[in-house]
Design an enzyme around this catalytic site. Sequence first.
Site, PDB file in Angstrom:
ATOM      1  N   ARG A  42       0.848  -1.183   0.000  1.00 14.30           N
ATOM      2  CA  ARG A  42       0.000   0.000   0.000  1.00 14.30           C
ATOM      3  C   ARG A  42       0.891   1.242   0.000  1.00 14.30           C
ATOM      4  O   ARG A  42       2.013   1.219   0.508  1.00 14.30           O
ATOM      5  CB  ARG A  42      -0.893   0.017   1.247  1.00 14.30           C
ATOM      6  CG  ARG A  42      -1.911   1.158   1.248  1.00 14.30           C
ATOM      7  CD  ARG A  42      -2.617   1.305   2.589  1.00 14.30           C
ATOM      8  NE  ARG A  42      -3.541   2.444   2.544  1.00 14.30           N
ATOM      9  CZ  ARG A  42      -4.110   2.997   3.597  1.00 14.30           C
ATOM     10  NH1 ARG A  42      -3.857   2.522   4.817  1.00 14.30           N
ATOM     11  NH2 ARG A  42      -4.928   4.032   3.471  1.00 14.30           N
ATOM     12  N   HIS A  43       0.385   2.320  -0.582  1.00  9.07           N
ATOM     13  CA  HIS A  43       1.102   3.593  -0.558  1.00  9.07           C
ATOM     14  C   HIS A  43       1.343   4.046   0.882  1.00  9.07           C
ATOM     15  O   HIS A  43       0.753   3.526   1.839  1.00  9.07           O
ATOM     16  CB  HIS A  43       0.311   4.662  -1.308  1.00  9.07           C
ATOM     17  CG  HIS A  43      -1.073   4.853  -0.754  1.00  9.07           C
ATOM     18  ND1 HIS A  43      -1.332   5.547   0.420  1.00  9.07           N
ATOM     19  CD2 HIS A  43      -2.281   4.436  -1.197  1.00  9.07           C
ATOM     20  CE1 HIS A  43      -2.621   5.545   0.666  1.00  9.07           C
ATOM     21  NE2 HIS A  43      -3.237   4.868  -0.304  1.00  9.07           N
ATOM     22  N   ARG A  46      -0.801   9.655   3.613  1.00  7.82           N
ATOM     23  CA  ARG A  46      -1.317  10.642   2.651  1.00  7.82           C
ATOM     24  C   ARG A  46      -2.247  11.613   3.335  1.00  7.82           C
ATOM     25  O   ARG A  46      -2.680  11.394   4.470  1.00  7.82           O
ATOM     26  CB  ARG A  46      -2.069   9.935   1.520  1.00  7.82           C
ATOM     27  CG  ARG A  46      -3.207   9.053   1.985  1.00  7.82           C
ATOM     28  CD  ARG A  46      -4.245   8.842   0.908  1.00  7.82           C
ATOM     29  NE  ARG A  46      -5.243   7.849   1.260  1.00  7.82           N
ATOM     30  CZ  ARG A  46      -6.268   8.063   2.071  1.00  7.82           C
ATOM     31  NH1 ARG A  46      -6.429   9.246   2.641  1.00  7.82           N
ATOM     32  NH2 ARG A  46      -7.149   7.098   2.325  1.00  7.82           N
ATOM     33  N   ARG A 110       0.023   9.249  -5.398  1.00  9.87           N
ATOM     34  CA  ARG A 110       0.526   8.695  -4.141  1.00  9.87           C
ATOM     35  C   ARG A 110       1.130   7.304  -4.306  1.00  9.87           C
ATOM     36  O   ARG A 110       2.069   6.948  -3.587  1.00  9.87           O
ATOM     37  CB  ARG A 110      -0.569   8.684  -3.078  1.00  9.87           C
ATOM     38  CG  ARG A 110      -1.823   7.887  -3.419  1.00  9.87           C
ATOM     39  CD  ARG A 110      -2.856   8.022  -2.307  1.00  9.87           C
ATOM     40  NE  ARG A 110      -4.115   7.343  -2.563  1.00  9.87           N
ATOM     41  CZ  ARG A 110      -5.154   7.887  -3.178  1.00  9.87           C
ATOM     42  NH1 ARG A 110      -5.071   9.128  -3.627  1.00  9.87           N
ATOM     43  NH2 ARG A 110      -6.275   7.203  -3.350  1.00  9.87           N
ATOM     44  N   ASP A 288      -5.079   0.105  -0.059  1.00 10.30           N
ATOM     45  CA  ASP A 288      -5.593  -0.788   0.972  1.00 10.30           C
ATOM     46  C   ASP A 288      -6.651  -1.730   0.403  1.00 10.30           C
ATOM     47  O   ASP A 288      -6.686  -2.923   0.736  1.00 10.30           O
ATOM     48  CB  ASP A 288      -6.144  -0.001   2.163  1.00 10.30           C
ATOM     49  CG  ASP A 288      -7.153   1.072   1.771  1.00 10.30           C
ATOM     50  OD1 ASP A 288      -7.440   1.233   0.563  1.00 10.30           O
ATOM     51  OD2 ASP A 288      -7.652   1.767   2.677  1.00 10.30           O
TER      52      ASP A 288
END
Length: 424
Positions: A42-43, A46, A110, A288
């Site tokens: 996942r990034h 943010r 992102r 996610d």
Amino acid sequence: MAAGRAGAAGLRLLVGGALGLVLLLPRPAEARGLRFVILLYRHGDRSPVKAYPRDPHQEGAWPQGFGQLTQEGMRQHWELGRALRRRYRGFLSASYRRQEVHVRSTDLDRTLMSAEANLAGLFPADAAQAFLPNVSWQPIPVHTVPEAQDKLLKFPLGPCPRFEQLQNETRRTPEYLNETARNARFLQMVANETGLPDLTLETAWSVYDTLFCEQTHHLPLPAWASPQTMQHLRRLKDLSFRFLFGMYQPTQKARLQGGVLLAQIQKNLTWAASVSQHPKLLVFSAHDTTLVALQMALDVYNGEQAPYASCHMFELYQEDDGNFSVEMYFRNDSTKAPWPLTLLGCSQRCPLPDFLRLTLPLVPEDWEQECQVTSSLTDTEVIVALAVCGSILFLLILLLLTILFRMQAQPPGYRHVADGEDHA
């Protein structure tokens, strides 16, 4: 810029291809060793995706606007990259080699930036690769496709009428109806405080996400967003993931969602085990929902949202006897070693043929075809339609009988005879 559009050949090599799921002949015996790794992460941290109408912190409160990677998110992925460098020391070359790694991201800032930060930690430029003095960063390609064309990493995948039908059926399940009734008063309170009309179990996550981001970045929360309220919203946020990918007909949902990505993972594991020359590392930078959809399909989901920079690892090993096995790990805490994950019906070190066999029911044979709805009518709609048709038919029969009755009841007519007409 490290992010580039994936060339057709490159994507076909690692993410596509018509590879069959076959049982592999063992190679000659050698010492057990790691042969191939697939990472899905996942990034990083943010800013919120959006603000609610009465939120005192609108988009101007965030330096880069909504939905953007923060400096903390960059650090998280740089740290993950360094952890991956340590984990795979001796497997990956000491310096970046383009033949060894392929990275694909969703087409959002992102995730692209997270992949780049991750690669900075994973492949710092050595003396021979540095293009400027005192700069350890080097550009490494990150491939992507336009968001509207992404049928692999951006979940939930759509449009898919059958998945939408499953969602509607989920809304009629006892669990969903009970949760709706149990949370009705709380949702109404949150709706009143936020100015969001028609807040539901499925949309409450957005309020939690906004408040969580603001809390993480030390912005003051409104008085109504107490710790108890935040805990309640968090539970509803986790419930929304179960609504999407589980709760009702999970296998059918898996075939239309996480099973699509699982199919590509199967193909790449099979391919890596069947050829001698192949990249060592395949990386997916996503969200996610991507992780949850895949983990629910595999039935290894722990019930909580995947944290920022969390990483699901698939490691393909060749055993001493030449056969192959798959091990899965999930890194969701930077202070602890990755958690081993075990596929139901197999050991943690799962033989590749067993991994393929056990996951095959979760993979769609033809996603476009399976997304079609064979009948758009529910049982209630069928009953109503039959009742309407029966009523119309009854009225038509009644009308016909009425006409026939009146024709029989009418007295026989006569013909006027004119003067002078001949008579028999």
